[in-house]
Design an enzyme around this catalytic site. Structure first.
Site, short mmCIF file in Angstrom:
data_model
loop_
_atom_site.label_atom_id
_atom_site.label_comp_id
_atom_site.label_asym_id
_atom_site.label_seq_id
_atom_site.Cartn_x
_atom_site.Cartn_y
_atom_site.Cartn_z
N HIS A 96 -18.90 6.29 -14.53
CA HIS A 96 -18.10 5.28 -15.22
C HIS A 96 -18.19 3.93 -14.50
CE1 HIS A 96 -14.42 3.97 -17.51
NE2 HIS A 96 -14.36 3.14 -16.47
N GLU A 97 -17.92 3.94 -13.20
CA GLU A 97 -17.94 2.69 -12.45
C GLU A 97 -19.35 2.11 -12.36
OE1 GLU A 97 -15.27 1.22 -11.97
OE2 GLU A 97 -13.91 2.91 -12.27
N LYS A 143 0.50 0.85 7.40
CA LYS A 143 1.15 -0.46 7.38
C LYS A 143 1.97 -0.67 8.66
CE LYS A 143 3.09 0.35 3.36
NZ LYS A 143 2.46 1.66 3.07
N HIS A 189 -20.05 0.20 -15.53
CA HIS A 189 -19.51 -1.16 -15.51
C HIS A 189 -20.43 -2.10 -14.73
CE1 HIS A 189 -15.59 -0.62 -17.29
NE2 HIS A 189 -15.19 0.27 -16.39
N PRO A 246 2.43 4.92 0.92
CA PRO A 246 2.92 5.40 2.22
C PRO A 246 1.81 6.09 3.00
CG PRO A 246 4.40 6.07 0.46
CD PRO A 246 3.21 5.47 -0.20
N THR A 301 -0.65 4.72 4.78
CA THR A 301 -1.94 4.06 4.90
C THR A 301 -2.05 3.24 6.17
OG1 THR A 301 -1.03 2.41 3.40
CG2 THR A 301 -2.59 3.98 2.47
N GLY A 348 0.83 -1.20 0.00
CA GLY A 348 0.00 0.00 0.00
C GLY A 348 0.85 1.24 0.00
N ASP A 405 -9.61 0.08 -19.76
CA ASP A 405 -10.70 -0.81 -20.19
C ASP A 405 -10.56 -1.12 -21.67
OD1 ASP A 405 -11.72 -0.46 -17.66
OD2 ASP A 405 -13.10 1.14 -18.28
P1 ADP Z 1 2.84 3.36 6.41
O1 ADP Z 1 3.65 2.44 7.26
O2 ADP Z 1 1.80 2.66 5.60
O3 ADP Z 1 3.63 4.31 5.60
P2 ADP Z 1 2.11 4.42 8.96
O4 ADP Z 1 1.60 3.22 9.63
O5 ADP Z 1 3.48 4.83 9.27
O6 ADP Z 1 1.96 4.29 7.39
O7 ADP Z 1 1.09 5.62 9.23
C1 ADP Z 1 1.54 6.88 9.63
C2 ADP Z 1 0.60 7.48 10.64
O8 ADP Z 1 -0.67 7.76 10.04
C3 ADP Z 1 0.29 6.56 11.77
O9 ADP Z 1 1.24 6.64 12.78
C4 ADP Z 1 -1.07 7.07 12.22
O10 ADP Z 1 -0.92 8.18 13.05
C5 ADP Z 1 -1.71 7.51 10.94
N1 ADP Z 1 -2.57 6.46 10.37
C6 ADP Z 1 -2.42 5.86 9.17
N2 ADP Z 1 -3.41 4.96 8.95
C7 ADP Z 1 -4.17 4.98 10.05
C8 ADP Z 1 -5.36 4.26 10.44
N3 ADP Z 1 -5.92 3.33 9.65
N4 ADP Z 1 -5.88 4.53 11.65
C9 ADP Z 1 -5.34 5.45 12.46
N5 ADP Z 1 -4.24 6.15 12.15
C10 ADP Z 1 -3.66 5.94 10.96
ZN ZN Z 2 -13.41 1.35 -16.30
#
Ligand code: ADP
Ligand code: ZN
Length: 598
Positions: free
Chosen positions: A426-427, A211, A430, A207, A209, A205, A502
């Site tokens: 669009h979606e 992880k 589909h 950056p 998100t 995913g 598509d």
């Molecule tokens: P990645 O590792 O995907 O780059 P991070 O886990 O480091 O992202 O996310 C950075 C910060 O963004 C986290 O420390 C948190 O504060 C916030 N964050 C990201 N996603 C979430 C989520 N789903 N729920 C709560 N906070 C989130």
């Molecule tokens: Zn499409």
């Protein structure tokens, strides 16, 4: 968090640069000081022969000696300043003065005890240049990573306090992880049952998100240590260091197991092995070591390796083999509900005014990641403080969104209302078209949250057990693929580049139908595609090329017309579903099916 480690390392490097610079300046200043004091000394000292001569001449008034030192001070008649001299043999010199006294030459002789503090200081001062040089060397070596004994780049071990509750949205992803948590808590139970638990899980995913967050939450839930390192930290100027760091990382993990090992930016070391030159070879060594470590876990060791990447397709296939990172979990950008929940979590420790609606902020932030949303709340708190508000107001938040959005404009992930509408139709196109096609699988999810290059997507349920695809099914697949473009044309009377993928896929399918599967009556059951993917039109004479092109075009045109027809007969549905998409951004299977029940 993926970016967190890099600046830390850079900071360390620059600290060494600063230290080296300071030392260099000190060394230069000390050198100048030392040379000056030497010059001074030359003016102040007299040679031993001159001293003896002057004693004979009777011009010396006073001699001051320090026990254990060959350096003496003498006072010469009519000379204000005392001079210094070195006497080769102090005992002989004392006798010489006493002889002079007997001769009637009045010389005052003072014998002093040594001042320990002064001499020690003097001694140390004389060593100063050497010490500075040594420090300088060490600093330079450290800077290059040579003197590294795994301290600076040491993997971080932490007890994570983060729980699943701190991770907003991502319910399915969390559900998948619960198994890992249970395993870390009670590995024995799983081993005894003979269950196989994944060794490595790849989190894919963009950056920000979450992880890293979800990996920490697993460690927090299971109450095990969290050992983390970033892929970029493994990459070094000097060969072999990357590999040895991997070894150390796992040595550490084995000591504290059960534990979580988290490798951020794994693509930095795990990219496809290609040539054998320079940095590549270094990478290969590092990657090979990682593979060795992952294969080498004994069944007793309860270590789960989580790795994060934004580019899973770049990874070396060897990493993805069974026993390694054989499980992939995609962490998507949050949908509107997820965004609201993330905003809620991150506003817990902040003072919000009563008029603040997190829902409306969630609506305005399509395409934002969790990290960006957290950032917005932080910015809003700063703005509120600056404005001397008692609590964060809606205006503060609006301003924060703008501030962050402008910062994002380069990637332009904030979607305009116009684009949102276009993507929604669009979606919806589909999804509706495929719903009316018997061979097409059911719609699982429709989304207008951008993902990668796509502005939105329609996900269908998979039917993997099927081994053959019929001609009808392929024709209907073409219709479904062109449903997006057809909807754009009908509703907005304009078409966009959004359908380019598509069209590409549809064209490829149509070509294969004609030239590989023998599904065109005109061409007949002949394979015209060679194994290298090129078409061998000339096989059937020159005008075959035109015939094939006509056949492909006919398939596409027919499919497009069918798509238009289906939509024109269901305009109410198209408007309703598009509107729902604009409001919610994501529609699941159940919500979608409701539209067809009336
Ligand atoms: P990645 O590792 O995907 O780059 P991070 O886990 O480091 O992202 O996310 C950075 C910060 O963004 C986290 O420390 C948190 O504060 C916030 N964050 C990201 N996603 C979430 C989520 N789903 N729920 C709560 N906070 C989130
Ligand atoms: Zn499409």
């Amino acid at each position: 968090m993926s970016n967190d480690n890099k600046p830390k390392q850079n900071k360390k490097t620059s600290i060494y640069f600063i230290i080296a610079g300071i030392i260099l300046i000190i060394a230069i200043v000390a050198g100048i000081f030392w040379m000056n004091s030497k010059k001074d000394k030359e003016e102040k000292t007299i040679s031993y022969t001159d001293l003896i001569k002057q004693i004979d001449d009777g011009v010396i008034e006073k001699v001051e000696m320090t026990v254990g030192s060959t350096s003496i001070k003498v006072k010469i008649k009519d000379v204000e300043e005392e001079k210094e001299a070195i006497v080769p043999n102090t005992q002989a010199f004392i006798e010489l003065i006493q002889d002079q006294k007997l001769k009637g030459n009045e010389i005052e002789l003072i014998q002093k005890q040594q001042n320990m503090f002064y001499t020690t200081f003097q001694y140390l001062f004389s060593l100063l240049p050497t010490i500075l040089l040594i420090i300088l060397f060490v600093a330079v070596f450290k800077m290059q990573g040579l003197g590294d004994k795994g301290k600076i780049y040491d993997a971080e071990t932490t007890k994570s306090k983060i729980k699943f509750d701190d991770v907003a949205g991502l319910d399915e992803e969390k559900n998948e992880m619960i198994e890992i948590v249970d395993f870390l808590k009670e590995p024995k139970k799983f081993y005894e049952m003979g269950a196989k638990i994944p060794r490595g899980v790849l989190l894919c995913g963009q950056p920000g998100t979450g992880k890293t967050l979800i990996a920490k939450a697993i460690a927090g839930e299971a109450k095990v240590p969290f050992i983390s390192m970033s892929g970029s930290e493994f990459i070094e100027m000097f060969a072999g260091l990357g590999a040895s760091r991997v070894r150390k990382l796992f040595e550490k993990a084995k000591k504290v197991a059960p534990c979580i090992v988290f490798i951020d930016e794994i693509d930095a070391i795990g990219s496809r092995r290609t040539s054998n030159s320079g940095a590549e070879t270094e990478n290969n060594q590092t990657l090979n070591q990682l593979l060795v470590e992952m294969d080498g876990f004994s069944s007793e060791e309860t270590i789960i390796v989580l790795a994060a990447t934004n580019r899973p397709e770049m990874l070396d296939k060897a990493l993805l083999r069974p026993g390694r990172f054989d499980r992939q979990i995609t962490i998507p950008a949050p949908d509107i509900a997820g965004r609201e929940e993330i905003l809620k979590i991150h506003s817990k420790d902040k003072k919000l005014a009563n008029d603040v609606s997190l829902h409306s902020i969630a609506e305005d932030t399509a395409g934002f990641t969790g990290a960006e949303l957290a950032n917005i709340l932080n910015e809003a708190a700063i703005i509120a403080t600056k404005n001397q508000h008692n609590a964060i107001t809606n205006d503060d938040l609006d301003e924060a969104v703008k501030k962050v959005t402008v910062g994002l404009e380069k990637t332009s992930r904030k979607i305009s209302d116009k684009d949102k509408k276009l993507t929604a139709y669009h979606e919806a196109g589909h999804a509706i078209v495929s719903q009316f096609l018997p061979t097409q699988t059911a719609v699982k999810e429709i989304s207008i949250v951008p993902r990668g290059v796509a502005g939105g997507y329609t996900m269908y349920k998979s039917d993997e057990d099927k081994s053959f695809i019929s001609k009808t099914e392929m024709e209907e697949k073409l219709i479904a693929l062109l449903g997006g473009r057809a909807a754009e044309k009908i509703v907005l009377d304009d078409i966009s580049t959004g359908a380019s993928n598509d069209i590409e896929v549809a064209t490829e399918i149509a070509k294969n139908m004609v030239t590989v599967y023998g599904m065109s009556d005109v061409v007949g059951p002949i394979c015209l595609k060679s194994s290298d993917g090129n078409y061998e039109y000339q096989l059937l004479g020159n005008n075959m090329e035109d015939i094939i092109d006509q056949e492909v075009k006919k398939l596409i045109d027919t499919a497009y017309k069918s798509a238009q027809q289906i939509l024109l007969q269901n305009m109410d549905l198209l408007h309703a579903i598009a509107a729902e998409l604009i409001a919610k951004e994501k529609i699941n299977e159940e919500e979608f099916n409701k539209f067809f029940m009336q």
